[in-house]
Structures are given as C-alpha cells and as structure tokens.
Scaffold this active site. Sequence first.
Site, mmCIF file in Angstrom:
data_model
loop_
_atom_site.group_PDB
_atom_site.id
_atom_site.type_symbol
_atom_site.label_atom_id
_atom_site.label_comp_id
_atom_site.label_asym_id
_atom_site.label_seq_id
_atom_site.Cartn_x
_atom_site.Cartn_y
_atom_site.Cartn_z
ATOM 1 N N LYS A 16 -11.357 1.328 -2.686
ATOM 2 C CA LYS A 16 -10.226 1.816 -3.475
ATOM 3 C C LYS A 16 -10.615 1.839 -4.947
ATOM 4 O O LYS A 16 -11.395 2.689 -5.351
ATOM 5 C CB LYS A 16 -8.991 1.008 -3.115
ATOM 6 C CG LYS A 16 -8.546 1.428 -1.693
ATOM 7 C CD LYS A 16 -7.638 0.513 -0.969
ATOM 8 C CE LYS A 16 -7.403 1.095 0.426
ATOM 9 N NZ LYS A 16 -6.854 0.149 1.365
ATOM 10 N N HIS B 125 -5.030 -3.102 -3.316
ATOM 11 C CA HIS B 125 -4.625 -2.121 -4.336
ATOM 12 C C HIS B 125 -4.428 -2.733 -5.716
ATOM 13 O O HIS B 125 -4.102 -2.017 -6.658
ATOM 14 C CB HIS B 125 -3.345 -1.409 -3.904
ATOM 15 C CG HIS B 125 -3.521 -0.628 -2.644
ATOM 16 N ND1 HIS B 125 -4.023 0.655 -2.623
ATOM 17 C CD2 HIS B 125 -3.299 -0.964 -1.355
ATOM 18 C CE1 HIS B 125 -4.085 1.075 -1.374
ATOM 19 N NE2 HIS B 125 -3.658 0.117 -0.578
ATOM 20 N N SER C 129 0.798 -1.225 0.000
ATOM 21 C CA SER C 129 0.000 0.000 0.000
ATOM 22 C C SER C 129 0.828 1.271 0.000
ATOM 23 O O SER C 129 0.391 2.290 -0.523
ATOM 24 C CB SER C 129 -0.953 -0.009 1.200
ATOM 25 O OG SER C 129 -0.247 -0.207 2.406
#
Length: 395
Positions: free
Chosen positions: A244, A212, A184
């Site tokens: 995200k 991610h 991250s």
Amino acid sequence: MKRATPALAAVLSQLDAAQLRRHRTTVERRATPGSRVVRLAGGRELTDFSSNDYLGLAGHPALKAAMSECAARAGAGSGASHLVSGHGQEHAQLEEELAAFTGRERALLFSTGYMANLAVMTVLAGGGERVLLDRLSHASLIDGARLSGAAFRRYRHADAQAAADLAAADPGHTCLIATDGVFSMDGDVAPLAQLAHTARSHGAWLVVDDAHGLGVLGATGRGALEVFGLDAEAVPVLVGTLGKAFGSFGAFVAGSASLIELLIQKARTYIYTTALPQPVAAATRAALKVAQAEPWRRERVLALTARFRAAAAAAGVPLSASTTPIQPIVLGDAAAALKAQHALDEAGLWVVAIRPPTVPQGAARLRVTLSAAHTEDQVDELVRHLARACAGAVP
Ligand SMILES: *Cc1c(COP(=O)(O)O)cnc(C)c1O
C-alpha cells in the site's frame, strides 16, 4: 455445492441479478511518476482514484532500480521457503529495518498481509479461548479468527466501550482483541488507546493491522499507533503491509523477539510457503528510505485529502467521517454504486464501486483513494464529476 456446471452457472446468474458480479480490469501500464494516469489493455487511459499507492511510490524510480539491481544479483525467485533455503539477505535486512522503523525488537516478513493475519490469529488464539474483533475488521482477521478455533465475537464498529463490555461480561476468556488501525473500506481510525487499555486490563493480546495507516499517518509516518502515542507495550502485535503506502508487496508482523520467534516456529502461513522474491524486498527497502527522506509525500496526500473533502462537501457529495486518504461515498445499493462508477469511468476517472460482501448490505459505495501523486486539478475534476454522478444516487 454439487459438482455440476449448471449449479455453477446458477450461482453466477444470481450474482448478476443482484448486481454483485465482480469484473477485473486489465492494466497495461500503471501510472508513471507524477501522474495518476493508467493505461488499460486496449489503450484507454484513466486517472486512478482506486489504488492504495498513497505516497505514489509504486512507480518510483528508486524502487524500480532496487528491484532490477537485486534481480540481476540475486535472481527472480527465492526458490524455497524461509526455513528451508529461501531466506535471503534482502529479507534479513528488511526485517531489521522494519523493526527499527516500528520501534519493535523484531519484525517478520510475510508474503502477504492476508497470510500475516492468519499467522498471528492462529498462533495467539486457540480452542477454548475467545477473540474480539471490530465488526468491520479486514476479512483476513476474521478468517484468521475462524481458523484459530477460538470462539469470536464482533463488537460494534469502532466502539471501544462495546469491546470493553464484551470482555468484562466474560472475564478470563478474552485472549486477543484485533482491529484494523485504519479501516480499509471506511478510512476511519480505530479507538486504539481505549482498546489497548481494555486488552491490557484483561491480559489479552492487542493486534493492530495498520495496513492503511503505516507510512501515511502520524508525525513521522509510523501510522495509527503514532497518532495515539502507543508503544510496543500498549500494542504488542503490529501487522503492516508493504503493498500500500510502501508501493511494493508483502507484509510483516512486528513485536517482541519471543513473539517473532514463536511465529517462525508455529505459523503455517510462514512455514509452508515460498519466501517472497528478494527483489521485492529490495524494492521495499528503497521505499522505506524514500518515505522517510521525503515527508512531503505524506503531507501532500493529507493536504489533497483535505482539499477533496472541502470541495466535495461544498458540492453536496455525501462524505463520511474519514480524514485519511480513504474517502468512501456511501450510496446504498449495489446498482447505485455501479451506476456512479460507470458515470465516472465515462469521464476518464477510475473509482471502483465496493459492494457486499466486502461492505455490509445497503452500504455499497464508491471508494475514493487519494495519492501524493495526484494533482490538485485531478482532485478538483473528480469532485466535479462526483457531484454529478451522486446527484440522484444518494439514498
Ligand atoms: C490489504 C489489507 C490486508 C491484506 O494485505 P495484502 O498484503 O494485500 O494481502 C490486510 N489487512 C488490511 C486492513 C488490508 O487493508
């Protein structure tokens, strides 16, 4: 810490002195579609290079419409936990769609990725067992390992051989290996193929938290596992987050039917908490559709990432090895990172300095994130100002 106001004030002053005090910035309006300009409370506008909205979906009309329509129909709150009376049709459908998207038998929704990781670690590991974690794993994996009661060792970052050596040194003890798919704060991708091999040969679970990677990486956006061609057998436990790339909120664990059923029975962060609002699940369902129907978003954020890297390298900005939309610029001490953040802020660019303990001592950085919703001009402008802000700040 004893209960006394001066003691609290002293801790806060220490944070100030070390340049480690955190501050929140209040946003009035997030970026509208096609722009990355956020308006702060008070009216200032900044181009946002700090959000994880990689595909530009957080402000997408389809998500907003799905959320409003569902709120009108199902209400704002879920009213109870999933096992009592809070489990709604939107949750159930989203779980099926997430299972299909990830190619797993089942998926289980959680309110946050933090809670999903606590669930997986505490249910799959326990006292007397051992867990191996990448040194730069997300805090929630580390906290999950702590809470599990298992002994845990952290291997050198992204070093699959180090993980294999630890597992081999004490055969029969390692029950679980956990890693971020895409790290991250660093943006690099974990050596998943080798970790999968090590985990399998020791009969250990492999947990990949691809917060991610999902939606961004791989030929069809299935994330870091797709990059390496790893299936459900190689990576039996996949954690994904929905706040995200999918622009919404929440998280999930995907895996075998028995894994999911056991989590429902045992995971305290699933059982003892209110189900996330159905409108949030409805927005996520819309996001999954848009992400799959519009592969250009994924292609665009990666193309902008490549553009950023080429321009930044030419301008002497110190890049790391990441080729994902997370582009850290490591500046060393917290003061240098903060100074660079402030210089960019004055230029109307929002790039947040990330300081210890989020990153190791001496590795404070600017964490730039790119989005499909940035324009080429915005990226070029960022590089121009970064070159100036980093000159003199590089260790
Ligand atoms: C953001 C993040 C989480 C936490 O997810 P939330 O849904 O924000 O709680 C977990 N793991 C990683 C790697 C993350 O980056």
